[in-house]
Design a protein around this motif. Sequence first.
Motif, short mmCIF file in Angstrom:
data_model
loop_
_atom_site.label_atom_id
_atom_site.label_comp_id
_atom_site.label_asym_id
_atom_site.label_seq_id
_atom_site.Cartn_x
_atom_site.Cartn_y
_atom_site.Cartn_z
N ALA A 70 0.82 -1.22 0.00
CA ALA A 70 0.00 0.00 0.00
C ALA A 70 0.85 1.26 0.00
CB ALA A 70 -0.93 0.00 1.21
N GLY A 71 2.18 1.10 -0.03
CA GLY A 71 3.07 2.25 -0.10
C GLY A 71 3.45 2.85 1.24
N VAL A 72 3.24 2.10 2.33
CA VAL A 72 3.52 2.60 3.67
C VAL A 72 4.85 2.05 4.16
CG1 VAL A 72 2.72 2.73 6.05
CG2 VAL A 72 1.06 2.73 4.18
N PRO A 73 5.82 2.88 4.54
CA PRO A 73 7.06 2.38 5.13
C PRO A 73 6.79 1.61 6.42
CG PRO A 73 7.33 4.67 4.45
CD PRO A 73 5.86 4.35 4.34
N VAL A 74 7.44 0.47 6.57
CA VAL A 74 7.32 -0.36 7.77
C VAL A 74 8.60 -0.20 8.57
CG1 VAL A 74 7.08 -2.71 8.66
CG2 VAL A 74 5.77 -2.00 6.65
N LEU A 75 8.46 0.30 9.81
CA LEU A 75 9.61 0.59 10.66
C LEU A 75 9.75 -0.50 11.71
CD1 LEU A 75 8.84 4.37 11.37
CD2 LEU A 75 10.02 3.38 9.39
N GLY A 76 10.89 -1.16 11.73
CA GLY A 76 11.14 -2.17 12.75
C GLY A 76 11.49 -1.53 14.08
N TYR A 77 10.76 -1.91 15.13
CA TYR A 77 10.98 -1.35 16.47
C TYR A 77 12.26 -1.95 17.09
CZ TYR A 77 10.42 -0.41 21.45
OH TYR A 77 10.63 -0.01 22.75
N VAL A 78 13.14 -1.05 17.57
CA VAL A 78 14.35 -1.49 18.26
C VAL A 78 14.57 -0.59 19.46
CG1 VAL A 78 16.83 -1.90 18.07
CG2 VAL A 78 15.37 -2.25 16.07
N ASP A 79 14.72 -1.19 20.63
CA ASP A 79 14.99 -0.44 21.86
C ASP A 79 16.50 -0.17 21.95
OD1 ASP A 79 14.98 0.70 24.37
OD2 ASP A 79 14.60 -1.18 25.43
N THR A 80 16.87 1.10 22.20
CA THR A 80 18.29 1.42 22.38
C THR A 80 18.64 1.71 23.84
OG1 THR A 80 18.10 3.83 22.06
CG2 THR A 80 18.29 2.46 20.07
N ASP A 81 17.62 1.76 24.72
CA ASP A 81 17.83 1.95 26.17
C ASP A 81 18.73 3.15 26.47
OD1 ASP A 81 17.50 1.46 28.86
OD2 ASP A 81 19.09 -0.05 28.96
N TYR A 82 18.44 4.26 25.79
CA TYR A 82 19.14 5.53 26.03
C TYR A 82 20.66 5.40 25.91
CZ TYR A 82 14.50 6.70 27.61
OH TYR A 82 13.13 6.88 27.66
N GLY A 83 21.08 4.55 24.97
CA GLY A 83 22.50 4.38 24.71
C GLY A 83 23.15 3.28 25.51
N ARG A 84 22.40 2.64 26.42
CA ARG A 84 22.99 1.60 27.27
C ARG A 84 23.00 0.23 26.60
NH1 ARG A 84 20.06 4.75 31.29
NH2 ARG A 84 18.23 3.45 30.91
N ARG A 85 22.13 0.02 25.63
CA ARG A 85 22.07 -1.30 24.98
C ARG A 85 23.26 -1.46 24.05
NH1 ARG A 85 17.81 -3.90 21.07
NH2 ARG A 85 18.02 -6.08 21.72
N PRO A 86 23.92 -2.62 24.08
CA PRO A 86 25.11 -2.81 23.24
C PRO A 86 24.81 -2.64 21.75
CG PRO A 86 24.98 -4.53 24.92
CD PRO A 86 23.68 -3.78 24.97
N HIS A 87 25.78 -2.08 21.06
CA HIS A 87 25.67 -1.86 19.62
C HIS A 87 25.29 -3.16 18.90
CE1 HIS A 87 26.82 0.01 15.73
NE2 HIS A 87 27.23 -1.22 15.43
N ALA A 88 25.95 -4.26 19.24
CA ALA A 88 25.71 -5.53 18.54
C ALA A 88 24.28 -6.01 18.72
CB ALA A 88 26.69 -6.59 19.04
N ALA A 89 23.69 -5.80 19.90
CA ALA A 89 22.31 -6.23 20.13
C ALA A 89 21.33 -5.42 19.30
CB ALA A 89 21.98 -6.11 21.62
N VAL A 90 21.58 -4.12 19.19
CA VAL A 90 20.73 -3.27 18.35
C VAL A 90 20.82 -3.70 16.90
CG1 VAL A 90 20.36 -0.92 17.53
CG2 VAL A 90 20.86 -1.32 19.95
N VAL A 91 22.04 -3.95 16.42
CA VAL A 91 22.22 -4.36 15.03
C VAL A 91 21.55 -5.69 14.76
CG1 VAL A 91 23.94 -5.02 13.30
CG2 VAL A 91 24.34 -3.02 14.74
N GLN A 92 21.62 -6.61 15.71
CA GLN A 92 20.95 -7.90 15.53
C GLN A 92 19.45 -7.73 15.32
OE1 GLN A 92 20.43 -10.69 18.93
NE2 GLN A 92 21.44 -12.20 17.61
N ASP A 93 18.84 -6.84 16.12
CA ASP A 93 17.41 -6.57 15.95
C ASP A 93 17.12 -5.95 14.59
OD1 ASP A 93 16.77 -7.63 18.38
OD2 ASP A 93 16.20 -5.74 19.33
#
Length: 234
Positions: A70-93
């Motif tokens: 339908a032409g709507v961008p789908v955004l995957g939700y990823v929690d970054t925990d205000y910078g506390r979540r490890p980079h690798a965990a964010v990238v995995q999501d």
Amino acid sequence: MTPETYLPDKKKDPMLLVPLYEHPAERPEAWERLIRGADRLHSVVLNPGSGPGAARDERFASVAERLREAGVPVLGYVDTDYGRRPHAAVVQDLLRHRDWYAADGAFLDQAAADPELLPHYGRLTVAARAAGARTLVLNHGAHPHPGYVELADLLVTFEGPWDAYRAAGAPPPWTADHPAQRFCHLVYGVPPGEIAARLAGALAAQRGAGVHCAVPGNGPHPWGTLPYALETAG
């Protein structure tokens, strides 16, 4: 002119970024209304399990495909925990959203707002682009340091309840240097009915946010409801 007297024409209302945090099997009618309202949508946040979940969910994959068609961008939700979540965990999501749901954007939640974490979020946004995010949203929930505007397509500069939104002051002066389409407000606890919904849109427009979402949901899980205009769509 106050927002109460300035109720813009519906065609000029801000576009809707909708975070619908409900399973399609439990709220199929809500997802159907969302897809039917595609022409009003800026994007939709897909959040199977506080992120992509532990495995691919076919029902979420199906609604994601229909939204994209339908032409709507789908955004995957990823929690970054205000910078506390490890980079690798964010990238995995980010990669799971891409591989399981073909998400073409990313919604990085609980984003930090202070300048010290700009390099960290700079690296995350590079990773998100590399994972295929054509639309990248940072949800600060408040106005961040202006340096963040260069990192993403859209900044969420307000997330909170209706009473706090009505009482909020003018945005910081630096926001006037950027188009309204770079800013989003997410509001919950909005009284049901068209007047409050239109007032929420008017406030967003008046405060320089070209994208918003205002829902009646409240409590610990407000994002299980749709904006009034979509809830009442045929």
